[in-house]
Write a protein that holds these residues in place. Sequence first.
Motif, PDB file in Angstrom:
ATOM      1  N   THR A  95       0.845  -1.191   0.000  1.00 44.27           N
ATOM      2  CA  THR A  95       0.000   0.000   0.000  1.00 44.27           C
ATOM      3  C   THR A  95       0.878   1.239   0.000  1.00 44.27           C
ATOM      4  O   THR A  95       1.707   1.417   0.892  1.00 44.27           O
ATOM      5  N   ALA A 107     -10.162  12.964   1.532  1.00 44.24           N
ATOM      6  CA  ALA A 107     -11.447  12.480   1.015  1.00 44.24           C
ATOM      7  C   ALA A 107     -11.711  13.057  -0.368  1.00 44.24           C
ATOM      8  O   ALA A 107     -12.212  12.357  -1.268  1.00 44.24           O
ATOM      9  N   THR A 110      -9.635  11.118  -2.961  1.00 45.80           N
ATOM     10  CA  THR A 110     -10.216   9.809  -3.286  1.00 45.80           C
ATOM     11  C   THR A 110     -11.491   9.972  -4.106  1.00 45.80           C
ATOM     12  O   THR A 110     -11.733   9.195  -5.034  1.00 45.80           O
ATOM     13  N   ASP A 111     -12.283  10.982  -3.802  1.00 48.99           N
ATOM     14  CA  ASP A 111     -13.509  11.237  -4.570  1.00 48.99           C
ATOM     15  C   ASP A 111     -13.187  11.605  -6.017  1.00 48.99           C
ATOM     16  O   ASP A 111     -13.869  11.150  -6.943  1.00 48.99           O
ATOM     17  N   ALA A 114     -12.175   8.540  -7.831  1.00 46.19           N
ATOM     18  CA  ALA A 114     -13.320   7.639  -8.018  1.00 46.19           C
ATOM     19  C   ALA A 114     -14.075   7.977  -9.301  1.00 46.19           C
ATOM     20  O   ALA A 114     -14.626   7.083  -9.959  1.00 46.19           O
ATOM     21  N   GLU A 119     -10.603   2.884  -7.305  1.00 46.81           N
ATOM     22  CA  GLU A 119     -11.121   2.560  -5.977  1.00 46.81           C
ATOM     23  C   GLU A 119      -9.970   2.533  -4.976  1.00 46.81           C
ATOM     24  O   GLU A 119      -9.203   1.571  -4.920  1.00 46.81           O
ATOM     25  N   ASP A 121      -8.828   4.356  -0.809  1.00 46.95           N
ATOM     26  CA  ASP A 121      -9.486   4.888   0.380  1.00 46.95           C
ATOM     27  C   ASP A 121      -8.575   5.880   1.079  1.00 46.95           C
ATOM     28  O   ASP A 121      -7.418   6.065   0.709  1.00 46.95           O
ATOM     29  N   SER A 122      -9.153   6.524   2.074  1.00 46.12           N
ATOM     30  CA  SER A 122      -8.379   7.443   2.898  1.00 46.12           C
ATOM     31  C   SER A 122      -8.720   7.178   4.356  1.00 46.12           C
ATOM     32  O   SER A 122      -9.820   6.732   4.682  1.00 46.12           O
ATOM     33  N   ARG A 123      -7.740   7.447   5.186  1.00 42.30           N
ATOM     34  CA  ARG A 123      -7.912   7.386   6.640  1.00 42.30           C
ATOM     35  C   ARG A 123      -7.257   8.632   7.202  1.00 42.30           C
ATOM     36  O   ARG A 123      -6.053   8.819   7.060  1.00 42.30           O
ATOM     37  N   VAL A 127      -4.116   9.199   2.051  1.00 38.95           N
ATOM     38  CA  VAL A 127      -4.732   8.507   0.918  1.00 38.95           C
ATOM     39  C   VAL A 127      -3.930   7.227   0.715  1.00 38.95           C
ATOM     40  O   VAL A 127      -2.698   7.256   0.674  1.00 38.95           O
ATOM     41  N   ARG A 128      -4.644   6.108   0.589  1.00 38.62           N
ATOM     42  CA  ARG A 128      -3.981   4.806   0.496  1.00 38.62           C
ATOM     43  C   ARG A 128      -4.314   4.146  -0.845  1.00 38.62           C
ATOM     44  O   ARG A 128      -5.477   4.004  -1.185  1.00 38.62           O
TER      45      ARG A 128
END
Length: 177
Positions: A95, A107, A110-111, A114, A119, A121-123, A127-128
């Motif tokens: 990752t 976010a 990632t949006d 998308a 595809e 995700d983020s935490r 961003v991963r």
Amino acid sequence: GPPPGGGGVSLGDTACYQPGCALGGGTPSFGAALEVFNQVMRLWEELGITVHAVHSHVLDAQSILLHSLPEEGPISAKTLVVPVGSCDESVRSHTLVFRQESPKAAANATDRLAKFGVEIDSRGELVRIGFGFNHSRVDTEALLRAIHEAFCPMARSGRGGVSSSHAESRGKAVAEE
């Protein structure tokens, strides 16, 4: 309550286990997952797939991306948490992580990707982008195009970005699918 004639189980009672089942718990909910894992491992063995081969494939796919990242922007060499050359690349995680200014910025990144079918995700502010054995050179090149189109103004106007031939020249080590 307890069954007739029995005192039930009380705190501090000695627990008795069937031999070999001490870690099974009351409901062996891991059984199905373990069976799937065992079936996959048998299939890998039949096909000659090894953990080393999968890891090498992932690192080759990452190499295409890492050597063609934009210098600036949300997904770029500048925001990569573990920069290229700062660690033994053979032990790099599957990752890749990119630090953003805030969770909202992560976010948003990632949006935006998308919208290009990516595809990830983020935490928090991270961003991963995960890679697996199922990702091909074509997938990595599509990811690069999406990054450039989403975040590089010149790519959006048709005057820049990454070409398939450029990405291909950087990632000859990725096994053909």
